[in-house]
Write an enzyme that holds these catalytic residues in place. Structure first.
Site, PDB file in Angstrom:
ATOM      1  N   TYR A  24       0.851  -1.198   0.000  1.00  0.00           N
ATOM      2  CA  TYR A  24       0.000   0.000   0.000  1.00  0.00           C
ATOM      3  C   TYR A  24       0.880   1.239   0.000  1.00  0.00           C
ATOM      4  O   TYR A  24       1.890   1.300   0.704  1.00  0.00           O
ATOM      5  CB  TYR A  24      -0.910   0.023   1.244  1.00  0.00           C
ATOM      6  N   SER A  25       0.470   2.232  -0.781  1.00  0.00           N
ATOM      7  CA  SER A  25       1.189   3.512  -0.804  1.00  0.00           C
ATOM      8  C   SER A  25       0.924   4.278   0.475  1.00  0.00           C
ATOM      9  O   SER A  25      -0.205   4.294   0.975  1.00  0.00           O
ATOM     10  CB  SER A  25       0.690   4.380  -1.958  1.00  0.00           C
ATOM     11  N   CYS A  34      -0.924   7.902 -10.829  1.00  0.00           N
ATOM     12  CA  CYS A  34      -1.182   6.737  -9.969  1.00  0.00           C
ATOM     13  C   CYS A  34      -2.672   6.423  -9.966  1.00  0.00           C
ATOM     14  O   CYS A  34      -3.512   7.309  -9.824  1.00  0.00           O
ATOM     15  CB  CYS A  34      -0.699   7.037  -8.545  1.00  0.00           C
ATOM     16  N   GLU A  79       2.583   4.760 -11.599  1.00  0.00           N
ATOM     17  CA  GLU A  79       2.316   3.582 -10.761  1.00  0.00           C
ATOM     18  C   GLU A  79       0.837   3.234 -10.954  1.00  0.00           C
ATOM     19  O   GLU A  79      -0.032   3.922 -10.422  1.00  0.00           O
ATOM     20  CB  GLU A  79       2.592   3.922  -9.294  1.00  0.00           C
ATOM     21  N   TYR A  91      -2.306   0.008 -11.409  1.00  0.00           N
ATOM     22  CA  TYR A  91      -2.596  -1.363 -10.990  1.00  0.00           C
ATOM     23  C   TYR A  91      -3.901  -1.828 -11.584  1.00  0.00           C
ATOM     24  O   TYR A  91      -4.680  -1.027 -12.093  1.00  0.00           O
ATOM     25  CB  TYR A  91      -2.672  -1.462  -9.460  1.00  0.00           C
TER      26      TYR A  91
END
Ligand code: A2P
Length: 421
Positions: A210-211, A379, A419, A421
Site C-alpha cells: 500500500y502507498s 497513480c 504507478e 494497478y
C-alpha cells in the site's frame, strides 16, 4: 477610570484544514464540548475544561490548535463552523485587550519523536536506483528495513471512512503508529502489510503493498505514525464478487489492533525537494494516496510561509462522494494548488475522466511540461495510462511540444513517474 483588563483565555480550537472528521475528539471529550456539522468540528469555549484528553488520540494533530483570546471575545461555535482555515493569533497587549487584529502566527505543541527516527528522517541525500531514477533532489529513501521474519509491529490509531455513507466504495484512511520502532518513509513509498492467517494452501498470506498517504514527518507532524488509503475490495476487475484479503483485513481493523508491517519500499516514485519544483499529479481513486502525501508535505511548508513551485492535481472518481479526501481537498487555497476533479457517474452529467480534464487544461499543462522543474506523477487504474498518454500527445501537439521526444527525456531525468494497478 481605567477599565479592568480582560482575562486571557487559551482557546482550544480545531484546524479545519487538517481535520479529517474522524470523530475521535468528539468521542473522547468528557464534557461534550466538541460538536460538528457537515463542514467543521468545533469546540465550545464555555464547556472546554482544557483537560487535554482529546489531544493525543487525534491522528492528524488538527486538535492541537490554540489561540490566546480575551475571554469575552472567544470565537463562538457559530463562527468556527464557517471557517475554512484557522484565523491567525490576534495581537494582545499586556493588559489583555486586543490590538488591531494583527496575525502573529499559530502556536502548536508537538509530541515526542524517537531520536533515531528523527535522525533518519533528517538524512537527505540524492536518491538512486530503481528503473526510472528519482528526482535529482529527492531525499534518500530507506528500503527493506523490516522483512517478513521480523516485521515491525504497528498499532492502529485510527480507521475512518473517507467515502460518503451511501457511496458504492468503502475507502478508508488508516493510521498506523510505530511506537518506538524506526519506520522512516518518504512520500511515494509503499509499505507491506502481512494479513494474519493462512491461505487456501495452508501457507501464510503473501505481503500486500500500500502507498503511504502521509508525509515523511508523520500523519501527525513529529509523531511516529503514517497513514494509508485503502479501498475494501469486494469485486474483481470484471465486477465478479471477490473478497480482498489484505484490504478487508485493513478496513476491518479497530483502534488498538496490532499490524505486522514490512518495508518500506520504493526508490523511484519520490518527490523533488528543491525550491521551485512543480508537481503535476494525476490520479484516480486510491491512487490519490501518494498525491495526498506529497501535497500534505507541501501544505505544511506553505502554511509555514515557504514559497513553493506550482501544484496541479487531476483527480478522477465516480462522484464527489466516492472521492477520497474530497472535503479536505476543496478547502486548500487556490494559490497553493490547482485542483481539477473529473466525475464519471454523476446522474445527468457526461462522464469525465482525468484525460478529458488534461485536454481541457491543455495550455496550462503544456506550460508546466515545458519547465524542466516539473515532475509528473500518475497513480491509479491501469486503464487510465493509455488515455493520459493520448491526452499528453494531443495537448503537446497543440502547444508546440512533441510528447514522443519529451516523454523519454522526462523519464531519464526522473521527472515522469507512473504507478498503476
Ligand atoms: P468509471 O465510472 O467509468 O468506472 P474506481 O472508482 O473504479 O476506482 O474508478 C475511479 C475513477 O476512474 C472512476 O471515475 C472511473 O470511471 C475512472 N476510470 C475508469 N476507467 C478509466 C480509464 N480508462 N481512464 C481514466 N479513468 C478511468
Amino acid at each position: 477610570m481605567n477599565a479592568a483588563p480582560a482575562t486571557i483565555l487559551r482557546q482550544h480550537l480545531i484546524d479545519p484544514e487538517i481535520c479529517i472528521r474522524c470523530n475521535t475528539c468528539e468521542e473522547t471529550c468528557p464534557v461534550d464540548a466538541i460538536s460538528h456539522d457537515s463542514r467543521n468540528y468545533v469546540i465550545d469555549a464555555a464547556k472546554c475544561k482544557l483537560c487535554y484528553n482529546c489531544i493525543s488520540p487525534c491522528p492528524t494533530g488538527a486538535i492541537d490548535s490554540w489561540r490566546n483570546m480575551p475571554a469575552d471575545r472567544a470565537y463562538p461555535i457559530a463562527e468556527q463552523l464557517l471557517w475554512d482555515s484557522l484565523p491567525g493569533q490576534i495581537a494582545l497587549d499586556q493588559g489583555g485587550t486586543t490590538g488591531a487584529g494583527t496575525e502573529v502566527g499559530a502556536g502548536n505543541t508537538a509530541g515526542e519523536t524517537p531520536a533515531d527516527v528523527a535522525q533518519i528522517a533528517a538524512a537527505s541525500t540524492a536518491g538512486q536506483g530503481g528503473t526510472a531514477p528519482p528526482p535529482w533532489s529527492a531525499a534518500h529513501p530507506y528500503v527493506n528495513l523490516y522483512g517478513i521474519h521480523q516485521p515491525a509491529v504497528a498499532t492502529v490509531s485510527g480507521n475512518f471512512r473517507l467515502t460518503a455513507e451511501d457511496a458504492s466504495s468503502d475507502i478508508r484512511h488508516i493510521v498506523l503508529d510505530f511506537g518506538n520502532a524506526s519506520f522512516p518513509v518518504l512520500e511515494g513509498q509503499t509499505i507491506g502489510i502481512l494479513p494474519p492467517g493462512l491461505d487456501a494452501n495452508g501457507k501464510p498470506h503473501h505481503v500486500r503493498l500500500y502507498s503511504v498517504a502521509s508525509p515523511r514527518e508523520g500523519e501527525r507532524p513529529k509523531y511516529n505514525n503514517l497513514s494509508l488509503t485503502v479501498k475494501r475490495v469486494t469485486e474483481d476487475h470484471e465486477g465478479k464478487a471477490a473478497h480482498g484479503i489484505g484490504s478487508n483485513y485493513l478496513c476491518d481493523l479497530k483502534k488498538g489492533d496490532k499490524v505486522n508491517v514490512v518495508g518500506p519500499y520504493g526508490t523511484s516514485f519520490l518527490m523533488p525537494n528543491h525550491p521551485g519544483s512543480h508537481l503535476l499529479m494525476i490520479c484516480t481513486g486510491t491512487g490519490s494516496a501518494p498525491m495526498r502525501a506529497m501535497t500534505e508535505r507541501r501544505r505544511r511548508k506553505f502554511s509555514a510561509g515557504e514559497s513553493l513551485g506550482k501544484q496541479m492535481l487531476f483527480f478522477g472518481a465516480r462522484s464527489s462522494g466516492e472521492l477520497p479526501y474530497f472535503g479536505p481537498l476543496t478547502k486548500l487555497p487556490k494559490e497553493f494548488i490547482d485542483i481539477n476533479f473529473g466525475f464519471s457517474r454523476v446522474p445527468g452529467e457526461p462522464k469525465r475522466y482525468v484525460q478529458d480534464l488534461l485536454r481541457e487544461r491543455g495550455e496550462d499543462v503544456a506550460r508546466l511540461l515545458k519547465d524542466e522543474n516539473t515532475y509528473v506523477y500518475i497513480c491509479g487504474l491501469k486503464g487510465m495510462e493509455k488515455g493520459v498518454e493520448e491526452a499528453f500527445t494531443a495537448l503537446c501537439q497543440a502547444n508546440g511540444l512533441d510528447w514522443n521526444s519529451l516523454r523519454p527525456q522526462m523519464l531519464q531525468q526522473g521527472r515522469y513517474h507512473v504507478e498503476t494497478y
